[in-house]
Scaffold this motif. Structure first.
Motif, PDB file in Angstrom:
ATOM      1  N   MET A   1     -16.539 -45.818  -0.270  1.00 51.86           N
ATOM      2  CA  MET A   1     -16.200 -44.728   0.264  1.00 51.86           C
ATOM      3  C   MET A   1     -17.468 -43.522  -0.067  1.00 51.86           C
ATOM      4  N   ALA A   2     -17.587 -42.893   0.887  1.00 49.05           N
ATOM      5  CA  ALA A   2     -18.604 -41.742   0.466  1.00 49.05           C
ATOM      6  C   ALA A   2     -18.165 -40.433  -0.049  1.00 49.05           C
ATOM      7  N   THR A   3     -19.002 -39.787  -0.925  1.00 51.39           N
ATOM      8  CA  THR A   3     -18.802 -38.553  -1.366  1.00 51.39           C
ATOM      9  C   THR A   3     -19.240 -37.496  -0.354  1.00 51.39           C
ATOM     10  N   CYS A   4     -18.410 -36.475  -0.297  1.00 49.97           N
ATOM     11  CA  CYS A   4     -18.851 -35.497   0.627  1.00 49.97           C
ATOM     12  C   CYS A   4     -19.468 -34.164  -0.031  1.00 49.97           C
ATOM     13  N   THR A   5     -20.230 -33.725   0.624  1.00 47.57           N
ATOM     14  CA  THR A   5     -21.187 -32.443  -0.126  1.00 47.57           C
ATOM     15  C   THR A   5     -20.544 -30.895   0.805  1.00 47.57           C
ATOM     16  N   LEU A   6     -20.704 -30.041   0.303  1.00 46.97           N
ATOM     17  CA  LEU A   6     -20.458 -28.756   1.080  1.00 46.97           C
ATOM     18  C   LEU A   6     -21.967 -27.907   1.563  1.00 46.97           C
ATOM     19  N   PRO A   7     -22.122 -27.968   2.776  1.00 52.87           N
ATOM     20  CA  PRO A   7     -23.393 -27.367   3.061  1.00 52.87           C
ATOM     21  C   PRO A   7     -23.277 -25.820   2.729  1.00 52.87           C
ATOM     22  N   ASP A   8     -24.467 -25.344   2.479  1.00 50.54           N
ATOM     23  CA  ASP A   8     -24.702 -24.053   1.872  1.00 50.54           C
ATOM     24  C   ASP A   8     -24.055 -23.025   2.693  1.00 50.54           C
ATOM     25  N   GLU A   9     -24.119 -23.100   4.131  1.00 47.95           N
ATOM     26  CA  GLU A   9     -23.650 -22.036   5.127  1.00 47.95           C
ATOM     27  C   GLU A   9     -22.184 -22.140   4.873  1.00 47.95           C
ATOM     28  N   TYR A  10     -21.383 -22.994   4.519  1.00 44.48           N
ATOM     29  CA  TYR A  10     -19.824 -23.005   4.451  1.00 44.48           C
ATOM     30  C   TYR A  10     -19.689 -22.228   2.995  1.00 44.48           C
ATOM     31  N   PHE A  11     -20.436 -22.489   2.126  1.00 47.67           N
ATOM     32  CA  PHE A  11     -20.369 -22.409   0.634  1.00 47.67           C
ATOM     33  C   PHE A  11     -20.501 -20.532   0.572  1.00 47.67           C
ATOM     34  N   GLU A  12     -21.378 -20.144   1.152  1.00 47.06           N
ATOM     35  CA  GLU A  12     -21.661 -18.588   1.558  1.00 47.06           C
ATOM     36  C   GLU A  12     -20.542 -18.136   2.171  1.00 47.06           C
ATOM     37  N   GLU A  13     -20.018 -18.646   3.115  1.00 55.71           N
ATOM     38  CA  GLU A  13     -18.765 -18.004   3.776  1.00 55.71           C
ATOM     39  C   GLU A  13     -17.778 -17.854   2.787  1.00 55.71           C
ATOM     40  N   PHE A  14     -17.543 -18.939   1.978  1.00 52.89           N
ATOM     41  CA  PHE A  14     -16.314 -18.848   1.052  1.00 52.89           C
ATOM     42  C   PHE A  14     -16.498 -17.921   0.176  1.00 52.89           C
ATOM     43  N   LYS A  15     -17.820 -17.793  -0.548  1.00 52.34           N
ATOM     44  CA  LYS A  15     -18.127 -16.865  -1.568  1.00 52.34           C
ATOM     45  C   LYS A  15     -17.870 -15.326  -1.140  1.00 52.34           C
ATOM     46  N   ALA A  16     -18.197 -14.996   0.326  1.00 50.61           N
ATOM     47  CA  ALA A  16     -17.952 -13.857   1.027  1.00 50.61           C
ATOM     48  C   ALA A  16     -16.513 -13.555   0.985  1.00 50.61           C
ATOM     49  N   LEU A  17     -15.753 -14.576   0.924  1.00 50.08           N
ATOM     50  CA  LEU A  17     -14.076 -14.232   0.807  1.00 50.08           C
ATOM     51  C   LEU A  17     -13.792 -14.169  -0.575  1.00 50.08           C
ATOM     52  N   LYS A  18     -14.231 -14.878  -1.570  1.00 51.15           N
ATOM     53  CA  LYS A  18     -13.982 -14.611  -2.893  1.00 51.15           C
ATOM     54  C   LYS A  18     -14.397 -13.210  -3.324  1.00 51.15           C
ATOM     55  N   LYS A  19     -15.348 -12.569  -2.844  1.00 50.50           N
ATOM     56  CA  LYS A  19     -15.968 -11.155  -3.147  1.00 50.50           C
ATOM     57  C   LYS A  19     -15.218 -10.094  -2.620  1.00 50.50           C
ATOM     58  N   GLU A  20     -14.196 -10.270  -1.535  1.00 52.19           N
ATOM     59  CA  GLU A  20     -13.495  -9.236  -0.865  1.00 52.19           C
ATOM     60  C   GLU A  20     -12.701  -8.230  -1.835  1.00 52.19           C
ATOM     61  N   ARG A  21     -12.650  -7.297  -1.993  1.00 48.43           N
ATOM     62  CA  ARG A  21     -12.045  -6.219  -2.795  1.00 48.43           C
ATOM     63  C   ARG A  21     -10.730  -6.160  -2.790  1.00 48.43           C
ATOM     64  N   SER A  22     -10.202  -5.969  -1.465  1.00 46.87           N
ATOM     65  CA  SER A  22      -8.766  -5.986  -1.174  1.00 46.87           C
ATOM     66  C   SER A  22      -8.385  -6.657  -0.159  1.00 46.87           C
ATOM     67  N   PRO A  23      -8.462  -7.923  -0.250  1.00 47.70           N
ATOM     68  CA  PRO A  23      -8.350  -8.843   0.703  1.00 47.70           C
ATOM     69  C   PRO A  23      -6.703  -8.828   1.425  1.00 47.70           C
ATOM     70  N   LYS A  24      -6.734  -9.391   2.557  1.00 52.09           N
ATOM     71  CA  LYS A  24      -5.437  -9.503   3.178  1.00 52.09           C
ATOM     72  C   LYS A  24      -5.147 -11.081   2.889  1.00 52.09           C
ATOM     73  N   ASN A  25      -3.722 -11.616   3.255  1.00 52.89           N
ATOM     74  CA  ASN A  25      -3.551 -12.827   3.161  1.00 52.89           C
ATOM     75  C   ASN A  25      -4.494 -13.635   3.956  1.00 52.89           C
ATOM     76  N   THR A  26      -5.288 -14.479   3.586  1.00 55.51           N
ATOM     77  CA  THR A  26      -6.215 -15.348   4.467  1.00 55.51           C
ATOM     78  C   THR A  26      -6.294 -16.632   3.931  1.00 55.51           C
ATOM     79  N   ALA A  27      -6.517 -17.545   4.942  1.00 55.72           N
ATOM     80  CA  ALA A  27      -6.417 -18.938   4.712  1.00 55.72           C
ATOM     81  C   ALA A  27      -7.712 -19.264   5.447  1.00 55.72           C
ATOM     82  N   MET A  28      -8.489 -20.325   4.655  1.00 57.91           N
ATOM     83  CA  MET A  28      -9.832 -20.727   5.007  1.00 57.91           C
ATOM     84  C   MET A  28      -9.447 -22.123   4.875  1.00 57.91           C
ATOM     85  N   VAL A  29      -9.304 -22.872   5.873  1.00 53.73           N
ATOM     86  CA  VAL A  29      -9.010 -24.140   6.211  1.00 53.73           C
ATOM     87  C   VAL A  29     -10.365 -25.170   6.409  1.00 53.73           C
TER      88      VAL A  29
END
Length: 138
Positions: A1-29
């Protein structure tokens, strides 16, 4: 069974969500791209309740969900807890279930999310369910 990695582009997108100052309910699937052995963001839903998210998910496909919840406390203060939801519906193929199970902790650790919950049906995903889960962290 292969171990998965998270490409940088998706990690950067996640970090942008994490830095939101007053976010709305948001789901990243997130899903697993089996051919590349990578996690990928399938879709991001902004200003979505868990009840509305139910309509976007399939009861036949596992997913990892990062959910930012806008919580208003009894005294009027607001907080925005970020949670990781491992959505693993019953009845899927054992191979798919094993792939998602084996890679769950890898993604949780990479994203550094402390609040992690499991759900087996889309109907589980409700605001009362989340509030109950978050009560443990008070």
């Amino acid at each position: 069974m292969a171990t998965c990695t998270l490409p940088d582009e998706y990690f950067e997108e996640f970090k942008a969500l994490k830095k939101e100052r007053s976010p709305k309910n948001t789901a990243m699937v997130f899903m697993i791209d089996k051919s590349k052995h990578e996690f990928k963001i399938e879709e991001t839903f902004v200003d979505i309740s868990l009840e509305k998210l139910q309509e976007e998910l399939s009861n036949t496909s596992p997913r990892y969900i990062v959910y930012v919840y806008k919580h208003t406390h009894p005294d009027g203060r607001q907080s925005f807890p970020m949670v990781f939801i491992y959505f693993m519906p019953k009845g899927i193929s054992p191979a798919v279930a094993m792939t998602y199970s084996a890679n769950k902790e890898i993604l949780v650790n990479k994203l550094e999310i402390m609040k992690s919950f499991n759900a087996e049906t889309v109907e589980t995903l409700t605001e009362p369910w989340l509030k109950e889960k978050l009560a443990f962290f008070k």
